[in-house]
Design an enzyme around this catalytic site. Structure first.
Site: not given
Ligand code: PAF
Length: 260
Positions: A28, A34, A145, A182-183
């Site tokens: 999530g 994503h 990646e 990145s989250s």
């Protein structure tokens, strides 16, 4: 778009599906990285399946698990926008009905790099990915990646266990200043976010690993590792954000280093 909270209901749905299935497993807090995975799945398969599951077994630090961002409504809106067909939101009790007594262990590459300071992390990742692949039974599964060590050990697991799925690597998506999406970036303070692009920038310097680690430390990063393996330089740093810390990872093939 169908949303499944029950594994049983998903399994019933799965038996009715035909055509190729592309699968994007996530925890999530979805971002453009994503979205790129989901777009690749959309363009290469008849059906796209997304899972959102913050997998506790891959967190060696309980604070990291508690603070992991959760943006479910926005995630579902993005999935709808990207024409995802099915979203699976499994519950811990269903995913780990075995009490995590059964695990997938890799004893070589996963013990290096991120595996040194995050003991058990890759066992948690491989175990949940194995479970998810068995549930979704996709033709293709998409991995970024940015998490290259994860991508490598997942690919190795699929090969080792003759799993009938193609693991598709997708290039790292970066902000304009070079920071890999990145989250975890959402938890950087303004000051840390300003400094963060120096990490990928220094990682791409043609110097040796030790010099790069020293330069990162001089700039205020706490260096976990900078290490070149199999023609790829991997790095992990921790950024001090006052009340908390944020860990960043990145990597690049050496032929993409500056001046090469
Ligand atoms: O990369 C991630 O988000 C996670 O490690 C994954 C692959 C979804 C497994 O929990």
């Amino acid at each position: 778009m169908k949303v499944f909270k029950s594994i049983r209901e998903w399994q019933a749905e799965r038996t009715s599906l035909s055509g190729t299935i592309g699968f994007v497993p996530t925890m999530g807090a979805l971002h453009r990285g994503h979205a790129t995975l989901l777009e690749s799945s959309r363009s290469e398969n008849d059906i796209s399946v997304l899972s959102i599951y913050v997998n506790p077994t891959q967190f060696n630090n309980p604070e990291d698990l508690t603070n992991y961002p959760c943006t479910l409504d926005a995630d579902l809106a993005l999935a709808r926008e990207l024409s995802v067909d099915a979203v699976i939101l499994p519950r811990y009790a269903d995913m780990y009905a075995d009490g995590y007594h059964y695990r997938v262990d890799e004893t070589d590459f996963s013990r290096t790099l991120c595996g040194i300071n995050r003991p058990g992390h890759f066992t948690g990742v491989l175990t949940v990915v194995m479970k998810l692949l068995n549930l979704v039974r996709p033709q293709r599964a998409y991995f970024g990646e940015k998490d290259h060590q994860q991508l490598t050990v997942v690919k190795g697991m699929v090969d080792a266990f003759f799993m009938p799925v193609e693991i598709v690597p997708v290039v790292t998506v970066r902000d304009a200043d070079g920071l890999a999406l990145s989250s975890r970036n959402a938890r950087l303070t303004t000051e840390a976010r300003r400094l963060a692009p120096l990490f990928p920038s220094l990682l791409a310097e043609p110097d040796d690993d030790a010099s790069i680690a020293r330069k990162l430390a001089d700039e205020g990063f706490t260096v976990d590792y900078v290490e070149t393996r199999n023609g790829r330089r991997y790095g992990a740093v921790v950024m001090d954000c006052g009340s908390h810390t944020v860990r960043l990872i990145d990597n690049l093939p050496m032929h993409e280093a500056k001046g090469v």
